[in-house]
Design a protein around this motif. Structure first.
Motif, PDB file in Angstrom:
ATOM      1  N   LYS A   1       2.186 -39.830  38.676  1.00 36.71           N
ATOM      2  CA  LYS A   1       1.546 -38.494  38.353  1.00 36.71           C
ATOM      3  C   LYS A   1       2.324 -38.008  39.695  1.00 36.71           C
ATOM      4  O   LYS A   1       2.976 -36.830  38.497  1.00 36.71           O
ATOM      5  CB  LYS A   1       0.278 -38.350  38.581  1.00 36.71           C
ATOM      6  N   LYS A   2       2.743 -37.917  40.208  1.00 37.24           N
ATOM      7  CA  LYS A   2       3.878 -37.296  41.245  1.00 37.24           C
ATOM      8  C   LYS A   2       4.763 -37.271  40.347  1.00 37.24           C
ATOM      9  O   LYS A   2       5.595 -35.890  40.311  1.00 37.24           O
ATOM     10  CB  LYS A   2       3.445 -37.354  42.140  1.00 37.24           C
ATOM     11  N   TYR A   3       6.116 -38.229  40.121  1.00 41.02           N
ATOM     12  CA  TYR A   3       6.957 -38.005  39.233  1.00 41.02           C
ATOM     13  C   TYR A   3       6.350 -37.222  38.137  1.00 41.02           C
ATOM     14  O   TYR A   3       7.421 -36.922  37.438  1.00 41.02           O
ATOM     15  CB  TYR A   3       7.613 -39.919  39.710  1.00 41.02           C
ATOM     16  N   LEU A   4       5.679 -37.741  37.485  1.00 40.57           N
ATOM     17  CA  LEU A   4       5.933 -36.713  36.068  1.00 40.57           C
ATOM     18  C   LEU A   4       5.108 -35.580  36.063  1.00 40.57           C
ATOM     19  O   LEU A   4       5.748 -34.446  35.565  1.00 40.57           O
ATOM     20  CB  LEU A   4       4.217 -37.930  35.131  1.00 40.57           C
ATOM     21  N   GLU A   5       4.655 -34.781  37.478  1.00 41.04           N
ATOM     22  CA  GLU A   5       4.625 -33.306  37.711  1.00 41.04           C
ATOM     23  C   GLU A   5       5.674 -33.096  38.496  1.00 41.04           C
ATOM     24  O   GLU A   5       6.340 -32.114  37.437  1.00 41.04           O
ATOM     25  CB  GLU A   5       3.886 -33.480  38.777  1.00 41.04           C
ATOM     26  N   ASP A   6       7.264 -33.795  38.505  1.00 43.24           N
ATOM     27  CA  ASP A   6       8.641 -33.063  38.831  1.00 43.24           C
ATOM     28  C   ASP A   6       9.110 -33.490  38.335  1.00 43.24           C
ATOM     29  O   ASP A   6       9.362 -32.115  37.774  1.00 43.24           O
ATOM     30  CB  ASP A   6       8.752 -34.161  39.980  1.00 43.24           C
ATOM     31  N   SER A   7       8.891 -33.902  37.432  1.00 45.59           N
ATOM     32  CA  SER A   7       9.511 -33.924  35.929  1.00 45.59           C
ATOM     33  C   SER A   7       9.301 -32.958  34.941  1.00 45.59           C
ATOM     34  O   SER A   7       9.880 -31.932  34.140  1.00 45.59           O
ATOM     35  CB  SER A   7       9.396 -35.135  35.271  1.00 45.59           C
ATOM     36  N   CYS A   8       7.468 -32.238  35.140  1.00 48.51           N
ATOM     37  CA  CYS A   8       7.552 -31.207  33.770  1.00 48.51           C
ATOM     38  C   CYS A   8       7.357 -30.071  35.081  1.00 48.51           C
ATOM     39  O   CYS A   8       6.735 -28.511  34.064  1.00 48.51           O
ATOM     40  CB  CYS A   8       5.796 -31.348  33.857  1.00 48.51           C
ATOM     41  N   LYS A   9       7.249 -29.776  36.335  1.00 48.79           N
ATOM     42  CA  LYS A   9       7.857 -28.099  36.383  1.00 48.79           C
ATOM     43  C   LYS A   9       8.706 -27.411  35.972  1.00 48.79           C
ATOM     44  O   LYS A   9       8.648 -26.141  35.900  1.00 48.79           O
ATOM     45  CB  LYS A   9       8.299 -28.541  38.265  1.00 48.79           C
ATOM     46  N   PRO A  10       9.635 -27.860  35.115  1.00 44.95           N
ATOM     47  CA  PRO A  10      10.654 -26.929  34.530  1.00 44.95           C
ATOM     48  C   PRO A  10      10.530 -26.352  33.474  1.00 44.95           C
ATOM     49  O   PRO A  10      10.275 -24.864  33.366  1.00 44.95           O
ATOM     50  CB  PRO A  10      11.840 -27.777  34.348  1.00 44.95           C
ATOM     51  N   ARG A  11       9.119 -27.175  33.155  1.00 43.46           N
ATOM     52  CA  ARG A  11       8.569 -26.076  31.869  1.00 43.46           C
ATOM     53  C   ARG A  11       7.777 -25.070  32.024  1.00 43.46           C
ATOM     54  O   ARG A  11       7.140 -24.319  31.764  1.00 43.46           O
ATOM     55  CB  ARG A  11       7.963 -26.926  31.517  1.00 43.46           C
ATOM     56  N   CYS A  12       7.213 -25.086  34.015  1.00 44.25           N
ATOM     57  CA  CYS A  12       5.923 -23.562  33.776  1.00 44.25           C
ATOM     58  C   CYS A  12       6.895 -22.593  35.028  1.00 44.25           C
ATOM     59  O   CYS A  12       6.623 -23.145  35.672  1.00 44.25           O
ATOM     60  CB  CYS A  12       5.307 -24.368  34.660  1.00 44.25           C
ATOM     61  N   VAL A  13       8.370 -22.455  34.438  1.00 42.35           N
ATOM     62  CA  VAL A  13       8.658 -21.729  35.516  1.00 42.35           C
ATOM     63  C   VAL A  13       8.535 -19.849  35.661  1.00 42.35           C
ATOM     64  O   VAL A  13       8.341 -19.492  36.560  1.00 42.35           O
ATOM     65  CB  VAL A  13      10.484 -21.811  35.221  1.00 42.35           C
ATOM     66  N   ARG A  14       8.110 -19.692  33.921  1.00 44.20           N
ATOM     67  CA  ARG A  14       7.280 -18.706  34.308  1.00 44.20           C
ATOM     68  C   ARG A  14       6.411 -18.559  35.124  1.00 44.20           C
ATOM     69  O   ARG A  14       6.111 -17.332  35.852  1.00 44.20           O
ATOM     70  CB  ARG A  14       6.595 -18.303  32.651  1.00 44.20           C
ATOM     71  N   PRO A  15       5.069 -19.398  34.806  1.00 49.30           N
ATOM     72  CA  PRO A  15       3.763 -18.943  36.338  1.00 49.30           C
ATOM     73  C   PRO A  15       4.858 -19.273  37.448  1.00 49.30           C
ATOM     74  O   PRO A  15       3.671 -18.707  38.335  1.00 49.30           O
ATOM     75  CB  PRO A  15       3.061 -20.602  36.109  1.00 49.30           C
ATOM     76  N   LEU A  16       5.223 -19.995  37.827  1.00 57.86           N
ATOM     77  CA  LEU A  16       6.141 -20.219  39.187  1.00 57.86           C
ATOM     78  C   LEU A  16       6.452 -18.925  39.791  1.00 57.86           C
ATOM     79  O   LEU A  16       5.619 -18.424  40.751  1.00 57.86           O
ATOM     80  CB  LEU A  16       6.738 -20.997  39.280  1.00 57.86           C
ATOM     81  N   ILE A  17       7.308 -18.381  38.841  1.00 64.98           N
ATOM     82  CA  ILE A  17       8.387 -16.855  39.170  1.00 64.98           C
ATOM     83  C   ILE A  17       7.102 -15.834  39.540  1.00 64.98           C
ATOM     84  O   ILE A  17       6.702 -14.698  40.458  1.00 64.98           O
ATOM     85  CB  ILE A  17       8.997 -16.548  38.000  1.00 64.98           C
TER      86      ILE A  17
END
Length: 75
Positions: A16-32
Motif C-alpha cells: 500500500k505504501k508503494y502504491l500511495e507513492d505512485s499515486c501522489k503525482p495524480r493529487c498535485v492540486r489538493p497538495l498545493i
C-alpha cells in the motif's frame, strides 16, 4: 505484483505504501491547496485556524487512486 512480498525470512511487506507513492503525482492540486493553507495559517497565533479539510482532501485523492489498484490485487 503480489500484495505481500516476502524477502527471505523477513516479514511480508505491505504494498500500500508503494502504491500511495505512485499515486501522489495524480493529487498535485489538493497538495498545493494544502500547502497554501499551511502557509496562510502559519502565522495564526490563536491556533483557531487549521488545514484539516485540505489535508483530508489530499489523502482522499490518494486513497481513491490507490483503491482501484489495491483492490484489484486482493484475492
Amino acid at each position: 505484483m503480489d500484495m505481500l512480498v516476502l524477502k527471505g525470512d523477513a516479514e511480508p511487506v505491505d504494498q500500500k505504501k508503494y502504491l500511495e507513492d505512485s499515486c501522489k503525482p495524480r493529487c498535485v492540486r489538493p497538495l498545493i491547496e494544502y500547502q497554501a493553507c499551511v502557509k496562510r495559517v502559519g502565522g495564526d497565533e490563536t491556533r483557531e485556524k487549521h488545514c484539516t479539510g485540505q489535508y483530508f482532501d489530499y489523502w482522499q485523492c490518494i486513497d481513491q487512486a490507490v483503491a482501484t489498484k489495491l483492490f484489484a490485487k486482493l484475492k
